[in-house]
Design an enzyme around this catalytic site. Sequence first.
Site, PDB file in Angstrom:
ATOM      1  N   LYS A 188      -5.083   2.145   5.291  1.00 12.45           N
ATOM      2  CA  LYS A 188      -3.896   3.021   5.345  1.00 12.45           C
ATOM      3  C   LYS A 188      -2.763   2.451   4.490  1.00 12.45           C
ATOM      4  O   LYS A 188      -2.189   3.167   3.667  1.00 12.45           O
ATOM      5  CB  LYS A 188      -3.421   3.164   6.795  1.00 12.45           C
ATOM      6  CG  LYS A 188      -2.063   3.819   6.929  1.00 12.45           C
ATOM      7  CD  LYS A 188      -1.608   3.933   8.371  1.00 12.45           C
ATOM      8  CE  LYS A 188      -0.858   2.759   8.913  1.00 12.45           C
ATOM      9  NZ  LYS A 188       0.546   2.619   8.513  1.00 12.45           N
ATOM     10  N   ASN A 189      -2.434   1.178   4.709  1.00  8.82           N
ATOM     11  CA  ASN A 189      -1.245   0.647   4.041  1.00  8.82           C
ATOM     12  C   ASN A 189      -1.427   0.498   2.527  1.00  8.82           C
ATOM     13  O   ASN A 189      -0.459   0.580   1.784  1.00  8.82           O
ATOM     14  CB  ASN A 189      -0.834  -0.688   4.677  1.00  8.82           C
ATOM     15  CG  ASN A 189      -0.258  -0.482   6.077  1.00  8.82           C
ATOM     16  OD1 ASN A 189       0.033   0.640   6.468  1.00  8.82           O
ATOM     17  ND2 ASN A 189      -0.119  -1.562   6.833  1.00  8.82           N
ATOM     18  N   CYS A 217      12.953   2.059  14.006  1.00 10.96           N
ATOM     19  CA  CYS A 217      11.749   2.634  14.583  1.00 10.96           C
ATOM     20  C   CYS A 217      11.414   1.881  15.854  1.00 10.96           C
ATOM     21  O   CYS A 217      12.126   0.952  16.233  1.00 10.96           O
ATOM     22  CB  CYS A 217      10.592   2.615  13.597  1.00 10.96           C
ATOM     23  SG  CYS A 217       9.906   1.006  13.386  1.00 10.96           S
ATOM     24  N   ARG A 247      14.160  -2.787  11.127  1.00  4.85           N
ATOM     25  CA  ARG A 247      13.483  -2.640   9.834  1.00  4.85           C
ATOM     26  C   ARG A 247      14.402  -2.189   8.686  1.00  4.85           C
ATOM     27  O   ARG A 247      14.278  -1.076   8.169  1.00  4.85           O
ATOM     28  CB  ARG A 247      12.281  -1.699   9.970  1.00  4.85           C
ATOM     29  CG  ARG A 247      11.280  -2.209  10.984  1.00  4.85           C
ATOM     30  CD  ARG A 247      10.077  -1.314  11.113  1.00  4.85           C
ATOM     31  NE  ARG A 247       9.063  -1.579  10.126  1.00  4.85           N
ATOM     32  CZ  ARG A 247       7.886  -0.969  10.098  1.00  4.85           C
ATOM     33  NH1 ARG A 247       7.593  -0.071  11.003  1.00  4.85           N
ATOM     34  NH2 ARG A 247       7.002  -1.240   9.166  1.00  4.85           N
ATOM     35  N   ASP A 263      17.335  -3.828   2.964  1.00  4.30           N
ATOM     36  CA  ASP A 263      18.256  -4.568   2.100  1.00  4.30           C
ATOM     37  C   ASP A 263      17.548  -5.301   0.957  1.00  4.30           C
ATOM     38  O   ASP A 263      18.033  -5.314  -0.178  1.00  4.30           O
ATOM     39  CB  ASP A 263      19.092  -5.564   2.940  1.00  4.30           C
ATOM     40  CG  ASP A 263      18.232  -6.472   3.809  1.00  4.30           C
ATOM     41  OD1 ASP A 263      17.153  -6.028   4.241  1.00  4.30           O
ATOM     42  OD2 ASP A 263      18.619  -7.632   4.040  1.00  4.30           O
ATOM     43  N   LEU A 264      16.362  -5.871   1.240  1.00  3.22           N
ATOM     44  CA  LEU A 264      15.668  -6.635   0.191  1.00  3.22           C
ATOM     45  C   LEU A 264      15.135  -5.721  -0.912  1.00  3.22           C
ATOM     46  O   LEU A 264      15.104  -6.097  -2.086  1.00  3.22           O
ATOM     47  CB  LEU A 264      14.523  -7.455   0.794  1.00  3.22           C
ATOM     48  CG  LEU A 264      14.938  -8.486   1.861  1.00  3.22           C
ATOM     49  CD1 LEU A 264      13.716  -9.114   2.512  1.00  3.22           C
ATOM     50  CD2 LEU A 264      15.816  -9.572   1.232  1.00  3.22           C
ATOM     51  N   ASP A 292       0.129  -6.666  12.952  1.00  2.00           N
ATOM     52  CA  ASP A 292      -0.521  -5.403  13.328  1.00  2.00           C
ATOM     53  C   ASP A 292      -1.705  -5.620  14.277  1.00  2.00           C
ATOM     54  O   ASP A 292      -2.200  -4.658  14.860  1.00  2.00           O
ATOM     55  CB  ASP A 292      -0.985  -4.645  12.071  1.00  2.00           C
ATOM     56  CG  ASP A 292       0.193  -4.042  11.319  1.00  2.00           C
ATOM     57  OD1 ASP A 292       1.318  -4.038  11.857  1.00  2.00           O
ATOM     58  OD2 ASP A 292      -0.007  -3.583  10.177  1.00  2.00           O
ATOM     59  N   ARG A 330      -1.723   8.529  13.349  1.00  2.00           N
ATOM     60  CA  ARG A 330      -1.065   8.072  12.117  1.00  2.00           C
ATOM     61  C   ARG A 330      -1.930   7.062  11.384  1.00  2.00           C
ATOM     62  O   ARG A 330      -1.861   6.982  10.156  1.00  2.00           O
ATOM     63  CB  ARG A 330       0.265   7.383  12.460  1.00  2.00           C
ATOM     64  CG  ARG A 330       1.406   8.294  12.794  1.00  2.00           C
ATOM     65  CD  ARG A 330       2.680   7.478  12.893  1.00  2.00           C
ATOM     66  NE  ARG A 330       2.732   6.550  11.773  1.00  2.00           N
ATOM     67  CZ  ARG A 330       3.140   5.279  11.846  1.00  2.00           C
ATOM     68  NH1 ARG A 330       3.564   4.792  12.974  1.00  2.00           N
ATOM     69  NH2 ARG A 330       3.137   4.511  10.788  1.00  2.00           N
TER      70      ARG A 330
HETATM   71  C1  UD1 Z   1       4.236  -3.454   6.285  1.00  2.00           C
HETATM   72  C2  UD1 Z   1       3.127  -2.655   6.943  1.00  2.00           C
HETATM   73  C3  UD1 Z   1       3.099  -2.914   8.438  1.00  2.00           C
HETATM   74  C4  UD1 Z   1       3.009  -4.413   8.716  1.00  2.00           C
HETATM   75  C5  UD1 Z   1       4.102  -5.169   7.960  1.00  2.00           C
HETATM   76  C6  UD1 Z   1       3.983  -6.673   8.087  1.00  2.00           C
HETATM   77  C7  UD1 Z   1       2.987  -0.670   5.563  1.00  2.00           C
HETATM   78  C8  UD1 Z   1       3.172   0.795   5.462  1.00  2.00           C
HETATM   79  N1  UD1 Z   1       3.380  -1.235   6.694  1.00  2.00           N
HETATM   80  O1  UD1 Z   1       5.465  -3.002   6.825  1.00  2.00           O
HETATM   81  O2  UD1 Z   1       1.947  -2.261   8.978  1.00  2.00           O
HETATM   82  O3  UD1 Z   1       3.193  -4.629  10.098  1.00  2.00           O
HETATM   83  O4  UD1 Z   1       4.038  -4.842   6.555  1.00  2.00           O
HETATM   84  O5  UD1 Z   1       2.725  -7.096   7.671  1.00  2.00           O
HETATM   85  O6  UD1 Z   1       2.478  -1.293   4.656  1.00  2.00           O
HETATM   86  N2  UD1 Z   1      12.781  -6.847   6.313  1.00  2.00           N
HETATM   87  C9  UD1 Z   1      14.114  -7.053   6.082  1.00  2.00           C
HETATM   88  N3  UD1 Z   1      14.674  -6.461   4.973  1.00  2.00           N
HETATM   89  C10 UD1 Z   1      13.951  -5.708   4.103  1.00  2.00           C
HETATM   90  C11 UD1 Z   1      12.567  -5.511   4.363  1.00  2.00           C
HETATM   91  C12 UD1 Z   1      12.014  -6.112   5.473  1.00  2.00           C
HETATM   92  O7  UD1 Z   1      14.813  -7.726   6.835  1.00  2.00           O
HETATM   93  O8  UD1 Z   1      14.510  -5.192   3.134  1.00  2.00           O
HETATM   94  C13 UD1 Z   1      12.186  -7.443   7.518  1.00  2.00           C
HETATM   95  C14 UD1 Z   1      11.614  -6.376   8.466  1.00  2.00           C
HETATM   96  O9  UD1 Z   1      12.610  -5.849   9.303  1.00  2.00           O
HETATM   97  C15 UD1 Z   1      10.552  -7.156   9.217  1.00  2.00           C
HETATM   98  C16 UD1 Z   1      10.055  -8.146   8.167  1.00  2.00           C
HETATM   99  O10 UD1 Z   1      11.050  -8.203   7.153  1.00  2.00           O
HETATM  100  O11 UD1 Z   1      11.151  -7.835  10.284  1.00  2.00           O
HETATM  101  C17 UD1 Z   1       8.732  -7.768   7.545  1.00  2.00           C
HETATM  102  O12 UD1 Z   1       8.825  -6.454   7.005  1.00  2.00           O
HETATM  103  P1  UD1 Z   1       7.894  -5.966   5.810  1.00  2.00           P
HETATM  104  O13 UD1 Z   1       6.977  -7.084   5.426  1.00  2.00           O
HETATM  105  O14 UD1 Z   1       8.739  -5.370   4.754  1.00  2.00           O
HETATM  106  O15 UD1 Z   1       7.009  -4.853   6.515  1.00  2.00           O
HETATM  107  P2  UD1 Z   1       6.828  -3.340   6.086  1.00  2.00           P
HETATM  108  O16 UD1 Z   1       6.626  -3.238   4.606  1.00  2.00           O
HETATM  109  O17 UD1 Z   1       7.880  -2.511   6.706  1.00  2.00           O
END
Ligand code: UD1
Length: 444
Positions: free
Chosen positions: A39-40, A133, A138, A141-142, A326, A418
């Site tokens: 999926k991802n 969510c 989530r 910012d990055l 996950d 989903r």
């Molecule tokens: C993706 C996966 C999700 C998985 C996660 C971690 C998809 C669609 N989803 O989610 O299934 O659980 O990776 O392996 O691929 N964060 C920040 N700022 C940012 C971005 C992230 O603080 O700009 C934090 C998030 O809140 C979280 C952590 O970094 O606490 C990890 O997030 P991230 O690795 O970005 O996960 P997703 O891409 O949302």
Amino acid sequence: MTIKINIAETRTKSSEEPPFLEIQGRKKLSGEVKISGAKNSALAIMAASLLCQDDCRLRNIPSLVDINRMSQLLQALGVKVHRQGETLDINAINISSSQAPYEIVSRMRASFDVIGPLLTRLGVARVPLPGGCAIGARPVDLYLQGLQAMGASVQIESGGIVYACVPSKSGRLQGAEIYLNKPSVGATKTIMTAATLAEGETKIENAAQEPEIVDLANFCCQMGAKISGAGTNTIVISGVDRLQSVDYSIIPDRIEAGTFLVAGAITHSDISLYPVIPEHLMPVIAKLNSMGCRIITEGSDRLRIMPGNLKAVDIETLPYPGFPTDMQAPFMALLSISEGNSIISETIFENRFRHVAELNRMGADIRAKGNHALIRGVPKLAGAPVMATDLRASAALVVAGLAAEGTTIVQGLHHLDRGYDNIESKLQKLGASLQRINPVQAKN
Ligand code: UD1
């Protein structure tokens, strides 16, 4: 070309009383299960198809509500999408809109992934903030800092719409050196895709190393992008002018595979999974081995799990190659009937223990405080009505139901749909006793 998208979500929307799963537990499973495409990976690659000014053919696409939503999002941007079985044809030669509709982005965080490809391809993108969510805040910012480092101007407009544009004369993003404070999967995907068509070289330090990042990079490279280092913590992208047509097959879903391994372990069964990339499941296999499960690799793409004793083990979720967040919820279900006390520490998401209360309704003995959960193994679980609170929590309740004595009713199936491709028919084929019940049809 006919645009025909099978919207599986209509099956949950049509009635006021949503469908639920009824599981009769304690049946042994046997045989082989087919693992669907990831999926991802599929979602990220669909978003990245916006980079291509030619035809894209994607194979091994899973049948999921999230995939249908991403298809709808691409169509809303003017992209042609046609699905036939597991193959998706995408033609983004003409992108008629740079604005992603709120109704879709608000329902699926992965739809924010279109921001990088849209911005680098069109020089402008308007994408609503995905918002919080069920598993935590989530933020993005990055993602946005990365795009700004590449020269984009980014503003949050009223209504929480991110407006990003490229002000430079050339209309292209500029290569940059970007260090991520956290190895965010989403930020790495966004910066990597944006950099494929940027001017010059982009380096991402402390990049996410997940297999889905490597799959996305491989897809982009097959279109002619120049990316090296994907799968390590430093990714280097040299921008190119244009990307070409591609025919690409998505990797198998390591989280779906991990969930079936847990289903096998929790029911003390002997099952095989195919196709898989065993290397992607190393952290999961290592934990199962230390719990006493027996797992063998057969050939290069098949795993077999055999009955074993279940002993407590501590788990800390970490970025890849650490233990995947996950898989945390399904493992909590497994540990709840393993001998001894286990501690799970969730370090990736701030609020990912909502399944604890539901597992306790089934007789588990779990106490959560902050990002730690203490699981005291009990001899068995008992069937109960439970509510899925997010995607992976729903999988935890299904595997718990397979092991529980009596009947488990799992509600909140929109979460399950989903991310799990036909999970009930796959489990039925393995010998599980479960069925999806639609209350409206049942009454008529
Ligand atoms: C993706 C996966 C999700 C998985 C996660 C971690 C998809 C669609 N989803 O989610 O299934 O659980 O990776 O392996 O691929 N964060 C920040 N700022 C940012 C971005 C992230 O603080 O700009 C934090 C998030 O809140 C979280 C952590 O970094 O606490 C990890 O997030 P991230 O690795 O970005 O996960 P997703 O891409 O949302």
